[in-house]
Design a protein around this motif. Sequence first.
Motif, PDB file in Angstrom:
ATOM      1  N   THR A 123      11.594   3.964   4.673  1.00 14.72           N
ATOM      2  CA  THR A 123      10.173   3.926   5.555  1.00 14.72           C
ATOM      3  C   THR A 123      10.485   4.942   6.954  1.00 14.72           C
ATOM      4  OG1 THR A 123      10.851   2.288   6.304  1.00 14.72           O
ATOM      5  CG2 THR A 123       9.588   1.898   4.140  1.00 14.72           C
ATOM      6  N   THR A 127      -3.539   9.538   4.428  1.00 16.18           N
ATOM      7  CA  THR A 127      -3.165   9.311   5.290  1.00 16.18           C
ATOM      8  C   THR A 127      -2.167   8.045   4.904  1.00 16.18           C
ATOM      9  OG1 THR A 127      -4.369  10.481   7.457  1.00 16.18           O
ATOM     10  CG2 THR A 127      -2.479   8.025   8.059  1.00 16.18           C
ATOM     11  N   GLN A 146       3.984  12.082   7.672  1.00 20.52           N
ATOM     12  CA  GLN A 146       2.337  11.146   7.848  1.00 20.52           C
ATOM     13  C   GLN A 146       1.753  11.564   6.851  1.00 20.52           C
ATOM     14  OE1 GLN A 146       1.049  14.042  11.387  1.00 20.52           O
ATOM     15  NE2 GLN A 146       2.682  13.072  13.146  1.00 20.52           N
ATOM     16  N   ASN A 147       1.241  12.681   5.693  1.00 16.89           N
ATOM     17  CA  ASN A 147       0.923  12.584   5.356  1.00 16.89           C
ATOM     18  C   ASN A 147       0.640  12.824   3.751  1.00 16.89           C
ATOM     19  OD1 ASN A 147       0.508  15.327   4.706  1.00 16.89           O
ATOM     20  ND2 ASN A 147      -0.357  15.363   6.611  1.00 16.89           N
ATOM     21  N   GLU A 178       0.999  -1.410  -0.183  1.00 19.80           N
ATOM     22  CA  GLU A 178       0.082   0.157   0.028  1.00 19.80           C
ATOM     23  C   GLU A 178       0.777   1.599  -0.321  1.00 19.80           C
ATOM     24  OE1 GLU A 178      -3.770   1.765   2.288  1.00 19.80           O
ATOM     25  OE2 GLU A 178      -2.915   0.285   2.845  1.00 19.80           O
ATOM     26  N   ILE A 179       1.409   1.184   1.349  1.00 18.23           N
ATOM     27  CA  ILE A 179       2.533   2.169   0.948  1.00 18.23           C
ATOM     28  C   ILE A 179       3.483   2.841  -0.335  1.00 18.23           C
ATOM     29  CG2 ILE A 179       4.420   1.113   2.054  1.00 18.23           C
ATOM     30  CD1 ILE A 179       3.452   5.176   2.485  1.00 18.23           C
ATOM     31  N   PRO A 200       6.373   8.017   8.722  1.00 26.65           N
ATOM     32  CA  PRO A 200       5.537   8.556  10.145  1.00 26.65           C
ATOM     33  C   PRO A 200       5.864   9.825  10.314  1.00 26.65           C
ATOM     34  CG  PRO A 200       7.768   7.093  10.658  1.00 26.65           C
ATOM     35  CD  PRO A 200       7.459   7.116   9.808  1.00 26.65           C
ATOM     36  N   ARG A 252       0.216   5.135   5.251  1.00 31.18           N
ATOM     37  CA  ARG A 252       0.480   4.499   5.718  1.00 31.18           C
ATOM     38  C   ARG A 252       1.200   2.495   5.353  1.00 31.18           C
ATOM     39  NH1 ARG A 252      -4.803   5.253   4.906  1.00 31.18           N
ATOM     40  NH2 ARG A 252      -6.310   3.354   3.523  1.00 31.18           N
TER      41      ARG A 252
END
Length: 304
Positions: A147, A302, A154-155, A83-84, A151, A304
């Motif tokens: 990666t 977001t 964040q978006n 997904e990321i 965090p 993730r």
Amino acid sequence: MQIDPGSQYPRRRGFGISPRLIIVALMLMYGGYYYFSNRQVQPETGEKILIDKSLTPQQESQMGLQAFQEVLQQEQQLPANAEISQQVTEIARRLITVIPQVSDALAAENNAKSAHVEKNFDWNVAVLKSDQVNAFCLPGGKMAVYTGLIPVAQNADAMAVVMGHEISHALLRHGAQRMAKQRLEQIGAMAGAVSGMDPGMQQAVFSAYGVTSQLPFARHQESQADEFGLMLAAAACFNPQESIALWQRMDAVSGGQGQPEFASTHPSAGTRMKELQALMPKAMEYRARFCKNPGGTQQAATLR
């Protein structure tokens, strides 16, 4: 007693020039020729820059590909269907799409035309599993996001600011500029060595004349990439305001313990936020001008 008539006059001394000084002079002349013959105007910034004319964007791309392959051999790449990975690829796609328009607009502000170096790029984006809070874009369009950055970003809006910044380094050929500057430094260092100058004195002289001013030189490139990247993000319908929150989080991650700005290759977080805030009206103008679907990008996705 006979007197030698020649002894009444002082013997003339020779005016020979040391071969070492000739070599130093020739090297300095070559350095001056190299500098002035390779100066050109960067259309998107309007500034005179130094890039070796013998180094083509195609050659840069090949160097970038080689470096990218080496990174992929050392790092673990996430699957393309993760997904990321898909999110990062989509962010890159949107940014890449608006490069021609943004490049033309920035160049037009300087009454110039963009060279569109991106035409030579073969884009590729990878997400690498690592705790590094980092990303990069090599000449030729080879990109990676670690990666550890996710965090903090964040978006999608904040990630677009980072990726736009990295893309801008490649578009502005900052790597080629650093290579040319390093070549000048090598010429100066060799001339100093031939002249017999003490290395410590050599460094002091070069620094005084800005020959080895890599730190402010690098910081200036970072600021250029911040501006170009912010315009790319805004034109691609991302929210440029997220750049301020991003750097607040970046500063928090470092605990506010980053190097003093004068000793760093990057501007401080505070300087960056101040400069980005000053650019915000221009970024919003680019967003209004180039973003084709502003209504569909109100909420930051977001990561993730």
